[in-house]
Design a protein around this motif. Structure first.
Motif, PDB file in Angstrom:
ATOM      1  N   SER A  94      25.496  -4.009  -8.730  1.00 26.36           N
ATOM      2  CA  SER A  94      24.744  -3.161  -7.792  1.00 26.36           C
ATOM      3  C   SER A  94      24.569  -1.762  -8.341  1.00 26.36           C
ATOM      4  O   SER A  94      23.481  -1.171  -8.262  1.00 26.36           O
ATOM      5  N   GLY A  98      21.019  -0.087  -9.458  1.00 29.40           N
ATOM      6  CA  GLY A  98      20.593   1.213  -8.917  1.00 29.40           C
ATOM      7  C   GLY A  98      20.320   2.219 -10.013  1.00 29.40           C
ATOM      8  O   GLY A  98      19.370   2.991  -9.954  1.00 29.40           O
ATOM      9  N   TRP A 102      16.790   4.049 -10.863  1.00 32.46           N
ATOM     10  CA  TRP A 102      16.736   5.509 -11.000  1.00 32.46           C
ATOM     11  C   TRP A 102      16.114   5.906 -12.333  1.00 32.46           C
ATOM     12  O   TRP A 102      15.379   6.894 -12.418  1.00 32.46           O
TER      13      TRP A 102
END
Length: 104
Positions: A94, A98, A102
Motif C-alpha cells: 500500500s 501510494g 505520488w
C-alpha cells in the motif's frame, strides 16, 4: 433487468455468503491436518488473493504497465519474501503503491 441475471446474482451471493460465514461456525478441531478439506481451506486464501490481484491489474496492463503497479507489486513480493508476514506485505504494498502514485 432479466430474471436470469437476478437469479445468477442471488445464487452467487448466497454461495459467497456461505463460503465466508460457514467456516467461522464450523468446528474444525477434529479435522485431520493433511486431509483434503484442510488442503482446500488452506489453498482458498492464496487463490482469492491471486484472483483479486489479477482482476485489479488487468485494466492497468491494457494501457501499459504504470509505475504504481510495479512499485506496489514489487514491495508486496519483497516484503513477504523477507518477513513471511501478510500484514507487513500488505502495508508495504500500500505504501509503495501510494508512493508510485505520488511520483507520477
Amino acid at each position: 433487468m432479466r430474471a436470469e441475471i437476478v437469479t445468477l446474482a442471488l445464487i452467487v451471493g448466497a454461495f459467497t455468503w456461505a463460503f465466508r460465514f460457514l467456516p467461522t461456525r464450523a468446528d474444525l478441531s477434529a479435522m485431520p491436518r493433511g486431509g483434503a478439506l484442510a488442503r482446500f481451506l488452506a489453498a482458498t486464501g492464496p487463490a482469492a488473493i491471486a484472483t483479486l490481484f489479477t482482476a485489479s491489474a488487468l485494466p492497468y496492463l491494457q494501457a501499459g504497465v504504470p509505475l504504481p503497479l510495479i512499485c506496489g507489486t514489487a514491495a508486496v513480493l519483497a516484503s513477504y519474501a523477507l518477513s513471511r508476514s501478510v500484514v507487513g506485505a500488505t502495508m508495504a504494498g500500500s505504501a509503495a503503491y501510494g508512493f508510485g502514485v505520488w511520483m507520477t
